[in-house]
Motif scaffolding. Structure first.
Motif, PDB file in Angstrom:
ATOM      1  N   TRP A   1       2.498  15.437  -8.000  1.00  0.00           N
ATOM      2  CA  TRP A   1       3.563  16.438  -8.081  1.00  0.00           C
ATOM      3  C   TRP A   1       4.088  16.640  -9.499  1.00  0.00           C
ATOM      4  CZ3 TRP A   1       6.608  13.755  -3.532  1.00  0.00           C
ATOM      5  CH2 TRP A   1       5.937  14.023  -2.328  1.00  0.00           C
ATOM      6  N   GLY A   2       3.648  15.780 -10.430  1.00  0.00           N
ATOM      7  CA  GLY A   2       4.141  15.878 -11.802  1.00  0.00           C
ATOM      8  C   GLY A   2       5.580  15.418 -11.941  1.00  0.00           C
ATOM      9  N   LYS A   3       5.955  14.430 -11.113  1.00  0.00           N
ATOM     10  CA  LYS A   3       7.333  13.925 -11.120  1.00  0.00           C
ATOM     11  C   LYS A   3       7.363  12.469 -11.577  1.00  0.00           C
ATOM     12  CE  LYS A   3       9.031  17.726  -9.397  1.00  0.00           C
ATOM     13  NZ  LYS A   3       9.937  18.587 -10.193  1.00  0.00           N
ATOM     14  N   PRO A   4       8.453  12.039 -12.222  1.00  0.00           N
ATOM     15  CA  PRO A   4       8.554  10.644 -12.666  1.00  0.00           C
ATOM     16  C   PRO A   4       8.792   9.710 -11.488  1.00  0.00           C
ATOM     17  CG  PRO A   4      10.618  11.779 -13.085  1.00  0.00           C
ATOM     18  CD  PRO A   4       9.647  12.828 -12.610  1.00  0.00           C
ATOM     19  N   GLU A   5       8.484   8.425 -11.687  1.00  0.00           N
ATOM     20  CA  GLU A   5       8.681   7.459 -10.611  1.00  0.00           C
ATOM     21  C   GLU A   5      10.156   7.231 -10.328  1.00  0.00           C
ATOM     22  OE1 GLU A   5       7.652   2.770  -9.824  1.00  0.00           O
ATOM     23  OE2 GLU A   5       6.056   4.067 -10.564  1.00  0.00           O
ATOM     24  N   ALA A   6      10.987   7.305 -11.355  1.00  0.00           N
ATOM     25  CA  ALA A   6      12.431   7.136 -11.182  1.00  0.00           C
ATOM     26  C   ALA A   6      13.139   8.420 -11.602  1.00  0.00           C
ATOM     27  CB  ALA A   6      12.932   5.965 -12.012  1.00  0.00           C
ATOM     28  N   PRO A   7      14.190   8.814 -10.897  1.00  0.00           N
ATOM     29  CA  PRO A   7      14.934  10.015 -11.276  1.00  0.00           C
ATOM     30  C   PRO A   7      15.510   9.872 -12.686  1.00  0.00           C
ATOM     31  CG  PRO A   7      15.615   9.215  -9.111  1.00  0.00           C
ATOM     32  CD  PRO A   7      14.764   8.147  -9.725  1.00  0.00           C
ATOM     33  N   GLU A   8      15.571  10.968 -13.412  1.00  0.00           N
ATOM     34  CA  GLU A   8      16.133  10.943 -14.757  1.00  0.00           C
ATOM     35  C   GLU A   8      17.586  10.495 -14.717  1.00  0.00           C
ATOM     36  OE1 GLU A   8      15.626  14.614 -16.762  1.00  0.00           O
ATOM     37  OE2 GLU A   8      13.446  14.659 -16.502  1.00  0.00           O
ATOM     38  N   GLY A   9      17.928   9.589 -15.625  1.00  0.00           N
ATOM     39  CA  GLY A   9      19.314   9.120 -15.719  1.00  0.00           C
ATOM     40  C   GLY A   9      19.662   8.024 -14.739  1.00  0.00           C
ATOM     41  N   SER A  10      18.660   7.575 -13.937  1.00  0.00           N
ATOM     42  CA  SER A  10      18.946   6.526 -12.954  1.00  0.00           C
ATOM     43  C   SER A  10      18.600   5.163 -13.531  1.00  0.00           C
ATOM     44  CB  SER A  10      18.141   6.758 -11.675  1.00  0.00           C
ATOM     45  OG  SER A  10      16.773   6.536 -11.925  1.00  0.00           O
ATOM     46  N   ALA A  11      19.125   4.116 -12.903  1.00  0.00           N
ATOM     47  CA  ALA A  11      18.722   2.757 -13.265  1.00  0.00           C
ATOM     48  C   ALA A  11      17.420   2.484 -12.546  1.00  0.00           C
ATOM     49  CB  ALA A  11      19.793   1.762 -12.838  1.00  0.00           C
ATOM     50  N   ALA A  12      16.312   2.528 -13.284  1.00  0.00           N
ATOM     51  CA  ALA A  12      14.987   2.447 -12.659  1.00  0.00           C
ATOM     52  C   ALA A  12      14.792   1.157 -11.878  1.00  0.00           C
ATOM     53  CB  ALA A  12      13.902   2.575 -13.723  1.00  0.00           C
ATOM     54  N   SER A  13      15.479   0.101 -12.296  1.00  0.00           N
ATOM     55  CA  SER A  13      15.298  -1.181 -11.606  1.00  0.00           C
ATOM     56  C   SER A  13      15.978  -1.210 -10.251  1.00  0.00           C
ATOM     57  CB  SER A  13      15.857  -2.323 -12.467  1.00  0.00           C
ATOM     58  OG  SER A  13      17.232  -2.115 -12.710  1.00  0.00           O
ATOM     59  N   GLY A  14      16.972  -0.373 -10.029  1.00  0.00           N
ATOM     60  CA  GLY A  14      17.695  -0.348  -8.749  1.00  0.00           C
ATOM     61  C   GLY A  14      18.351  -1.691  -8.485  1.00  0.00           C
TER      62      GLY A  14
ATOM     63  N   PRO B   1       0.815  -1.226   0.000  1.00  0.00           N
ATOM     64  CA  PRO B   1       0.000   0.000   0.000  1.00  0.00           C
ATOM     65  C   PRO B   1       0.846   1.273   0.000  1.00  0.00           C
ATOM     66  CG  PRO B   1      -0.845  -1.561   1.607  1.00  0.00           C
ATOM     67  CD  PRO B   1       0.477  -2.096   1.144  1.00  0.00           C
ATOM     68  N   GLU B   2       1.993   1.242   0.681  1.00  0.00           N
ATOM     69  CA  GLU B   2       2.856   2.425   0.711  1.00  0.00           C
ATOM     70  C   GLU B   2       3.423   2.740  -0.671  1.00  0.00           C
ATOM     71  OE1 GLU B   2       4.262   2.146   5.413  1.00  0.00           O
ATOM     72  OE2 GLU B   2       5.687   1.645   3.834  1.00  0.00           O
ATOM     73  N   ILE B   3       3.716   1.717  -1.453  1.00  0.00           N
ATOM     74  CA  ILE B   3       4.182   1.934  -2.825  1.00  0.00           C
ATOM     75  C   ILE B   3       3.110   2.664  -3.622  1.00  0.00           C
ATOM     76  CG2 ILE B   3       4.696   0.779  -5.019  1.00  0.00           C
ATOM     77  CD1 ILE B   3       6.157  -1.382  -3.379  1.00  0.00           C
ATOM     78  N   ARG B   4       1.858   2.212  -3.510  1.00  0.00           N
ATOM     79  CA  ARG B   4       0.766   2.864  -4.237  1.00  0.00           C
ATOM     80  C   ARG B   4       0.601   4.314  -3.787  1.00  0.00           C
ATOM     81  NH1 ARG B   4      -1.761  -2.192  -3.220  1.00  0.00           N
ATOM     82  NH2 ARG B   4      -3.096  -1.280  -1.620  1.00  0.00           N
ATOM     83  N   THR B   5       0.752   4.544  -2.493  1.00  0.00           N
ATOM     84  CA  THR B   5       0.634   5.902  -1.962  1.00  0.00           C
ATOM     85  C   THR B   5       1.720   6.806  -2.528  1.00  0.00           C
ATOM     86  OG1 THR B   5      -0.383   5.166   0.113  1.00  0.00           O
ATOM     87  CG2 THR B   5       0.744   7.297   0.149  1.00  0.00           C
ATOM     88  N   MET B   6       2.953   6.333  -2.528  1.00  0.00           N
ATOM     89  CA  MET B   6       4.063   7.167  -3.017  1.00  0.00           C
ATOM     90  C   MET B   6       3.964   7.415  -4.520  1.00  0.00           C
ATOM     91  SD  MET B   6       7.301   5.935  -0.652  1.00  0.00           S
ATOM     92  CE  MET B   6       7.034   4.170  -0.814  1.00  0.00           C
ATOM     93  N   ARG B   7       3.470   6.436  -5.256  1.00  0.00           N
ATOM     94  CA  ARG B   7       3.236   6.652  -6.694  1.00  0.00           C
ATOM     95  C   ARG B   7       2.198   7.747  -6.911  1.00  0.00           C
ATOM     96  NH1 ARG B   7       3.322   0.285  -8.561  1.00  0.00           N
ATOM     97  NH2 ARG B   7       5.474   0.274  -9.332  1.00  0.00           N
ATOM     98  N   SER B   8       1.172   7.780  -6.067  1.00  0.00           N
ATOM     99  CA  SER B   8       0.139   8.815  -6.197  1.00  0.00           C
ATOM    100  C   SER B   8       0.717  10.199  -5.908  1.00  0.00           C
ATOM    101  CB  SER B   8      -1.045   8.520  -5.268  1.00  0.00           C
ATOM    102  OG  SER B   8      -0.716   8.758  -3.910  1.00  0.00           O
ATOM    103  N   TRP B   9       1.654  10.293  -4.944  1.00  0.00           N
ATOM    104  CA  TRP B   9       2.302  11.581  -4.680  1.00  0.00           C
ATOM    105  C   TRP B   9       3.048  12.068  -5.915  1.00  0.00           C
ATOM    106  CZ3 TRP B   9       5.362   9.873   0.302  1.00  0.00           C
ATOM    107  CH2 TRP B   9       4.449   9.662   1.348  1.00  0.00           C
TER     108      TRP B   9
END
Length: 215
Positions: A111-124, A99-107
């Motif tokens: 905010w108009g921000k991507p889920e992963a920072p630009e230029g980062s390895a999205a998979s971590g 549920p916390e993942i869903r909450t943070m995605r909604s933020w």
């Protein structure tokens, strides 16, 4: 004509009528101010949307993959874990972090921000367990691919021991990230979630250390 008694009476009543209208208007305008608190309260959602900073964004962007990896670790426990304490931690992780993942995605969306920072390895998933180093950055405590493969290869008590060791390091990384959000973040909801992460995962670290003490 102005001296006529009836004229004076009409003038008096006319003035009284005007006064009554003015007074009534003032009363109505005064009554009209009552709903203003409700109207003022409505923009709170939009104002809260603006009340965030780079630390809030970084917290959500880092904590989402961090939580995702914790859920991956929890799923590995199915058919492998033996210790009742480990199974309880697994259930708690799954209950809280999805549920916390869903909450943070909604933020981030608000905010108009991507889920992963630009230029980062999205998979971590890179940075090694233990985190906290400069290389790990905001991904403190993330397991390496080798860590995950090693955990998946174990069963029974061996799995329980390794799971506890890795999850302690993973939780310590999450607590570190949450404490940074509490210190530097601006969004009240994000800081509240950070409080929850510090409280719940610190308690789980204590339980995981007790589990290790049984081996």
């Amino acid at each position: 004509m102005s001296d006529h008694p009836n004229a004076r009476k009409l003038a008096f009543h006319g003035a009284g009528a005007v006064t009554a209208v003015v007074v009534a208007g003032l009363l109505l305008s005064g009554c009209g101010t009552a709903p203003e608190p409700d109207a003022a309260a409505k923009p709170s959602a939009s104002s809260s949307d603006r009340a965030f900073n780079d630390a809030d964004v970084a917290f959500a962007q880092a904590m989402i993959p961090h939580h995702q990896q914790a859920l991956e670790m929890a799923r590995l426990a199915d058919g492998r874990a033996e210790d009742a304490g480990v199974k309880k931690i697994v259930a708690d992780v799954e209950k809280a972090q999805d549920p916390e993942i869903r909450t943070m995605r909604s933020w981030l969306k608000a905010w108009g921000k991507p889920e992963a920072p630009e230029g980062s390895a999205a998979s971590g998933g890179h940075g090694g367990h233990g985190g906290g180093g400069e290389g790990a950055g905001s991904m403190a405590g993330m397991m390496s691919e080798q860590d995950m493969k090693a955990l998946a290869a174990l069963r029974g008590k061996a799995f329980d021991r390794k799971f506890a060791e890795l999850m302690i390091a993973h939780h310590e990384g999450a607590v570190e990230m949450a404490e940074a959000e509490r210190k530097n973040g601006r969004d009240a909801t994000a800081r509240k979630l950070a409080d929850d992460v510090v409280r719940t995962q610190s308690a789980e670290i204590t339980e995981l250390k007790k589990i290790l003490g049984r081996f």
